[in-house]
Design a protein around this motif. Structure first.
Motif, mmCIF file in Angstrom:
data_model
loop_
_atom_site.group_PDB
_atom_site.id
_atom_site.type_symbol
_atom_site.label_atom_id
_atom_site.label_comp_id
_atom_site.label_asym_id
_atom_site.label_seq_id
_atom_site.Cartn_x
_atom_site.Cartn_y
_atom_site.Cartn_z
ATOM 1 N N HIS A 383 0.848 -1.190 0.000
ATOM 2 C CA HIS A 383 0.000 0.000 0.000
ATOM 3 C C HIS A 383 0.883 1.238 0.000
ATOM 4 N N TRP A 384 0.429 2.287 -0.693
ATOM 5 C CA TRP A 384 1.140 3.559 -0.614
ATOM 6 C C TRP A 384 0.898 4.192 0.740
ATOM 7 N N ARG A 385 1.852 4.995 1.165
ATOM 8 C CA ARG A 385 1.789 5.595 2.493
ATOM 9 C C ARG A 385 1.176 6.991 2.449
ATOM 10 N N ASP A 386 0.939 7.521 3.638
ATOM 11 C CA ASP A 386 0.585 8.931 3.851
ATOM 12 C C ASP A 386 -0.669 9.358 3.101
ATOM 13 N N GLY A 387 -1.643 8.438 2.960
ATOM 14 C CA GLY A 387 -2.910 8.800 2.347
ATOM 15 C C GLY A 387 -2.944 8.710 0.831
ATOM 16 N N LEU A 388 -1.812 8.357 0.184
ATOM 17 C CA LEU A 388 -1.799 8.252 -1.275
ATOM 18 C C LEU A 388 -2.675 7.102 -1.765
ATOM 19 N N HIS A 389 -2.674 5.998 -1.011
ATOM 20 C CA HIS A 389 -3.482 4.851 -1.414
ATOM 21 C C HIS A 389 -4.971 5.226 -1.376
ATOM 22 N N GLN A 390 -5.365 5.963 -0.340
ATOM 23 C CA GLN A 390 -6.764 6.375 -0.205
ATOM 24 C C GLN A 390 -7.144 7.357 -1.311
ATOM 25 N N ALA A 391 -6.212 8.201 -1.731
ATOM 26 C CA ALA A 391 -6.474 9.139 -2.817
ATOM 27 C C ALA A 391 -6.745 8.402 -4.127
ATOM 28 N N VAL A 392 -5.986 7.320 -4.378
ATOM 29 C CA VAL A 392 -6.203 6.529 -5.593
ATOM 30 C C VAL A 392 -7.526 5.766 -5.498
ATOM 31 N N GLU A 393 -7.858 5.257 -4.299
ATOM 32 C CA GLU A 393 -9.146 4.584 -4.104
ATOM 33 C C GLU A 393 -10.302 5.542 -4.378
ATOM 34 N N ALA A 394 -10.181 6.782 -3.917
ATOM 35 C CA ALA A 394 -11.228 7.774 -4.172
ATOM 36 C C ALA A 394 -11.316 8.097 -5.664
#
Length: 670
Positions: A383-394
């Motif tokens: 998983h990418w760190r520091d919220g990058l993974h969540q940004a791609v999910e969004a």
């Protein structure tokens, strides 16, 4: 899962090609004697290794007629000396000779002089560049055996589970012939099997598994498990568990296969054991979704600046103003303005820096899966760190998971420097010669090939647009097939492999595609790429470590032809692709076919990239090949950027460890 290695090579293993040793490839005795004394360090090591080869051959001839039982006795005699504090350097000639005899009796192949020399260099803790197809698995077996004699355990690391299991099964019987035990690590093994694997004399596994086991052991010690057993358990054999909860023994000696992949590609991301994650509640998703919507509406150079050279996105004053007055989320999951600005920047990264089917894919379960750019393989556990993974999910409108907190972490650079002795091998290490010296304190030695290289590397060919390039690739493929030569086509992204596949299909060219979406039979597909009439389209280095054997009549027609459809962000990845052709003295050829729309040119800067792209779309009768030097220039700039990133990560991790140690905390456990 059992870690026992079968007593013979697996039934599905193909018989190795019978290739004879070529004498004289390591130079003459007078030259090696001189260089061994006065040459530069990396050449001294090869010359000293070359001078040891005749001694190895002497012992090999001396013991050639011993029985298998006597071979084990000789091996156990060496083990007794090694554990009696004998210098392993003095045991090397006889130990390498016994390993060579075991290989001949088990695998029916005799190690080449260059393989024995490579092994001798690795024994002293050196890195060797051994060309693709020269037999790195066999080269590593002799130094692994020699260093395992001391009883402290040897770790042989590979880039994936498949190669670890394959190498352990194939070379394992060699160690067993010498009275040694072999273990193999795999993902999702239970603790008992891991303990058994680590107790073996030689243990095969991925670099990540060795690193994660190290971190898990630190977490156990930090959690107090080391005192779980009462003091009398050592005498009674019971009492509630083992005295030492760790699965891993000390870090004694490691041989890293495909060392450039581990030491360079993987070094950009630290190994992290994260606490369990969960799906975000609707209220917790608000910031991610808000940042995603805002990022979609922003305009480059008006609301943000993107510096491709530094891989950085920064909001302008106009962008910050837009964030402030775009109805930021409120409530218990709202964030301070500086955190909201960071969330929007991550949303912009998701759109402008992360491309679907290149950096990640959406799998059948509707989850984001990162794609390893160096190999083209999916990495479902990363998983990418520091919220990058969540940004791609969004961005992709899939379920959003909460960012996980870190329990323990270490970089590959700092982990491998914990070994008492470290060695490695790869076909493409020299481009990172000075980085290997600066970071790992290791010299890189280039070992000659067993046979002269017959590969013909053609000059790069440049085309104005991607469509024109792919049309030329199809035409070149048809020409090669007509001349009786198979073709392996390397693409940089899943998307490019699909597009090229469609063009080949339209031209009625039968072919196989290998990418992150279709990688179940990776090794089998790559192994068959040298058969007559075969056309294989593969992302990057899919099937790395798999031997490509030429089919009947192919060598007479010129061998395998490799086409690269883009140059990669590192020259050594290009060399890996080129190295698919012309292995072990086989004929072959390779060529890169490039376009002014290639992503690599972003290394020249956004403005220059747009200028070249517009020039290509305008067309005309220009000499497009005159732009070829720009691709190498862009590549060098990106390589320099990545090198700085790796050094920054290593220094950050080092400072973090020092700070934790000053506080009396564990340097690896947060």
């Amino acid at each position: 899962m059992s870690t026992a290695i079968p007593p013979a090579a697996p039934e599905h293993a193909e018989a190795p090609r019978k290739i004879e040793n070529t004498p004289g490839r390591l130079g003459t005795w007078p030259v090696n004697t001189t260089v061994a004394r006065v040459g530069p360090p990396w050449k001294r090591r090869l010359s000293r290794a070359a001078l040891l080869v005749p001694k190895v051959r002497y012992f090999e001839k001396l013991h050639a007629d011993v029985t298998d039982a006597q071979l084990v006795e000789l091996s156990m005699g060496l083990r007794g000396k090694a554990r009696g504090k004998w210098d392993l350097d003095k045991l090397l000639p006889e130990a390498f000779a016994l390993a060579s005899l075991a290989i001949q009796r088990t695998l029916n192949i005799r190690p080449f002089d260059v393989q024995l020399a490579a092994g001798a260099v690795m024994h002293v803790g050196g890195l060797v560049e051994l060309a693709t197809g020269e037999g790195k698995t066999v080269s590593a077996s002799a130094p692994a055996y020699l260093n395992a004699l001391s009883g402290k355990g040897v770790h042989v690391t590979t880039v994936n589970d498949y190669l670890a299991k394959r190498d352990a099964e194939w070379i394992g019987p060699v160690y067993q012939k010498l009275g040694m035990t072999v273990g193999v690590l795999q993902q999702k093994m239970d603790e008992g099997d891991r303990i058994t694997a680590y107790k073996a004399d030689v243990t095969y596994g991925t670099a990540a598994e060795f690193g994660f086991d190290f971190l898990r052991d630190r977490l156990k010690l930090r959690g107090g498990q080391a005192t779980a057993a009462p003091f009398w358990a050592a005498w009674t054999g019971g009492g509630g568990g083992r005295l030492d909860p760790r699965v891993q023994r000390g870090l004694h000696y490691a041989i890293v296969d495909e060392a450039d992949s581990i030491f360079v590609d993987e070094a950009k991301t630290p190994l992290i054991i994260a606490n369990p994650t969960r799906l975000a509640d609707p209220e917790e998703q608000v910031v991610f979704k808000w940042a995603d919507e805002l990022a979609r509406s922003m305009k480059r150079d008006e609301h943000f600046h993107m510096n491709a050279k530094k891989d950085k996105i920064e909001l302008t004053d106009a962008g910050k103003h837009l964030v402030r007055y775009s109805n930021p989320p409120t409530g218990k999951h709202a964030k301070a303005m500086d955190k909201l600005l960071e969330a929007v920047e991550r949303g912009l990264h998701a759109y402008y820096r992360f491309a679907r089917d290149q950096h990640y894919m959406v799998n059948s379960e509707n989850k984001i899966v990162i794609i390893d750019e160096g190999t083209g393989r999916p990495m479902p556990d990363r998983h990418w760190r520091d919220g990058l993974h969540q940004a791609v999910e969004a961005k992709e409108k899939v379920a959003i998971n909460m960012p996980s907190s870190h329990a323990a972490q270490v970089t590959f650079q700092n982990f491998y420097r914990l070994y008492e002795k470290l060695a490695g091998m790869s076909g493409t290490l020299l481009p990172n010669f000075w980085e290997m010296r600066k970071v790992y304190r290791r010299w890189t030695t280039k070992v000659p090939t067993n046979k002269p290289n017959l590969r013909n590397v053609l000059p790069d060919s440049v085309y104005p647009t991607e469509d024109a390039k792919f049309d030329a690739v199809v035409q070149k493929t048809q020409e090669m097939l007509a001349s009786g030569r198979p073709v392996l086509i390397g693409t940089r992204t899943v998307e490019a492999s699909k597009k090229l596949s469609a063009k080949l299909t339209a031209a009625a060219v039968p072919h196989q595609v290998l990418n992150a979406e279709q990688n179940e039979h990776e090794a089998d597909v790559v192994a068959g790429a040298g058969q007559p009439g075969m056309v294989t389209v593969a992302t990057n280095m899919a099937g790395r470590g798999t031997d490509i054997k030429l089919g009947p009549g192919v060598a007479a027609n010129g061998g395998l032809h490799v086409i690269g459809t883009e140059r990669h962000e590192a020259e050594r990845i290009d060399r890996q692709l080129i190295g698919r052709a012309g292995r072990q003295g086989d004929p072959g050829s390779s060529q890169f076919m490039l376009a002014l729309e290639d992503q690599l040119l972003e290394g020249l800067g956004g403005a220059k990239q747009k200028e070249l792209e517009a020039l290509g779309k305008a067309g005309g009768s220009r000499d497009w090949n005159s732009f070829a030097p720009l691709f190498r220039l862009a590549q060098r700039r990106i390589e320099a950027r990545h090198y700085r990133q790796r050094l920054d990560l290593m220094n950050y991790d080092k400072q973090r460890q020092e700070m934790l140690q000053d506080l009396g905390a564990d340097a690896y456990v947060d």
